[in-house]
Design a protein around this motif. Structure first.
Motif, mmCIF file in Angstrom:
data_model
loop_
_atom_site.group_PDB
_atom_site.id
_atom_site.type_symbol
_atom_site.label_atom_id
_atom_site.label_comp_id
_atom_site.label_asym_id
_atom_site.label_seq_id
_atom_site.Cartn_x
_atom_site.Cartn_y
_atom_site.Cartn_z
ATOM 1 N N ILE A 193 0.867 -1.180 0.000
ATOM 2 C CA ILE A 193 0.000 0.000 0.000
ATOM 3 C C ILE A 193 0.901 1.226 0.000
ATOM 4 O O ILE A 193 1.849 1.302 0.774
ATOM 5 N N PRO A 194 0.706 2.226 -0.854
ATOM 6 C CA PRO A 194 -0.415 2.365 -1.784
ATOM 7 C C PRO A 194 -0.205 1.574 -3.071
ATOM 8 O O PRO A 194 0.898 1.142 -3.361
ATOM 9 N N LYS A 195 -1.272 1.414 -3.825
ATOM 10 C CA LYS A 195 -1.236 0.680 -5.085
ATOM 11 C C LYS A 195 -0.777 1.611 -6.199
ATOM 12 O O LYS A 195 -1.292 2.711 -6.353
ATOM 13 N N TYR A 196 0.169 1.163 -6.995
ATOM 14 C CA TYR A 196 0.663 1.953 -8.120
ATOM 15 C C TYR A 196 0.197 1.356 -9.442
ATOM 16 O O TYR A 196 -0.085 0.168 -9.539
ATOM 17 N N HIS A 197 0.118 2.222 -10.445
ATOM 18 C CA HIS A 197 -0.270 1.818 -11.794
ATOM 19 C C HIS A 197 0.851 2.174 -12.764
ATOM 20 O O HIS A 197 1.659 3.082 -12.514
ATOM 21 N N LEU A 198 0.865 1.462 -13.866
ATOM 22 C CA LEU A 198 1.860 1.686 -14.909
ATOM 23 C C LEU A 198 1.171 2.208 -16.161
ATOM 24 O O LEU A 198 0.195 1.621 -16.629
ATOM 25 N N LEU A 199 1.684 3.304 -16.701
ATOM 26 C CA LEU A 199 1.283 3.799 -18.008
ATOM 27 C C LEU A 199 2.443 3.489 -18.946
ATOM 28 O O LEU A 199 3.551 4.000 -18.758
ATOM 29 N N LEU A 200 2.189 2.651 -19.936
ATOM 30 C CA LEU A 200 3.239 2.141 -20.809
ATOM 31 C C LEU A 200 2.963 2.548 -22.249
ATOM 32 O O LEU A 200 1.850 2.369 -22.754
ATOM 33 N N ILE A 201 3.964 3.126 -22.898
ATOM 34 C CA ILE A 201 3.876 3.466 -24.318
ATOM 35 C C ILE A 201 5.155 2.962 -24.976
ATOM 36 O O ILE A 201 6.223 3.553 -24.806
ATOM 37 N N GLY A 202 5.060 1.858 -25.712
ATOM 38 C CA GLY A 202 6.268 1.244 -26.260
ATOM 39 C C GLY A 202 7.194 0.836 -25.127
ATOM 40 O O GLY A 202 6.789 0.125 -24.205
ATOM 41 N N ASP A 203 8.431 1.326 -25.158
ATOM 42 C CA ASP A 203 9.382 1.067 -24.075
ATOM 43 C C ASP A 203 9.387 2.182 -23.039
ATOM 44 O O ASP A 203 10.095 2.093 -22.041
ATOM 45 N N GLY A 204 8.625 3.243 -23.284
ATOM 46 C CA GLY A 204 8.549 4.348 -22.336
ATOM 47 C C GLY A 204 7.430 4.115 -21.335
ATOM 48 O O GLY A 204 6.423 3.475 -21.646
#
Length: 210
Positions: free
Chosen positions: A162-173
């Motif tokens: 905690i806290p929960k994290y999210h991933l924003l992925l664009i290609g390798d970025g």
């Protein structure tokens, strides 16, 4: 379930990449993405690739997983062979998204040398605050080689960090943050937070910043 105005697996282009936000284009539309409680970012202007938002990914292991520190307390017969097997297990856990040495004490080459020394001595730290899936794999590998280990920290994968994290992925970025706020951009100027239209990402609406 995460929601965003851009569906997963759609190709987008990064127009702007700043420390706190990015501007993305898709099919002639532009969106500003504000990072809420950002932890890490590797995103550059001009990057083009498939857009994905998720909460499970090798890049998130250090954020959304419990961790454990692993020690060795007996000598392996073939320390160098065990070294390579441990490296393979760590690399498999991160699937090429991180340097495998990031879970070693001292990181980098220094951490690699210390791991070799501790394996030869049969004493000392193997992993420092490693995600539990990786820690378990390394402990199992040591057991296969007749080497005993002990841990500091829990190996319970059912208790999320905690806290929960999210991933924003664009290609390798990518960007890792607790949440993201999307605003469609209709004019040349990037909108301020006060004029943002809020779109819930984790089931709740985040208020605009003052």
């Amino acid at each position: 379930m995460l929601e965003s105005p851009i569906p997963n697996n759609q190709v987008v282009t990064v127009m702007v990449a700043q420390t706190t936000f990015a501007v993305l284009t898709i099919l002639g539309r532009r969106y500003r993405v504000d990072y809420l409680e950002k932890a890490e970012a590797r995103l550059k202007p001009g990057v083009r690739g498939e857009f994905v938002i998720c909460s499970e990914h090798p890049l998130l292991l250090g954020y959304n997983s419990r961790s454990a520190t692993v020690y060795i307390n007996s000598k392996p017969q073939e320390p160098e062979e065990l070294f390579f097997r441990i490296r393979e297990q760590i690399q498999a856990g991160f699937q090429g998204w991180r340097d495998w040495r990031c879970v070693l004490f001292g990181k980098g080459k220094g951490g690699e040398n210390l791991l070799r020394k501790n394996l030869t001595d049969g004493s000392g730290m193997l992993l420092e605050s490693a995600p539990v899936t990786i820690a378990k794999a390394v402990i199992a590998t040591c057991a296969e080689h007749g080497v005993s280990t002990y841990i500091i920290g829990g190996l319970n994968e059912d208790a999320p960090a905690i806290p929960k994290y999210h991933l924003l992925l664009i290609g390798d970025g990518y960007v890792i943050a607790q949440d993201f706020r999307f605003t469609e951009v209709f004019h040349k100027n990037i909108p301020t937070s006060k004029s943002s239209t809020l779109i819930p990402i984790n089931g709740t609406t985040t208020p605009p910043r003052p």
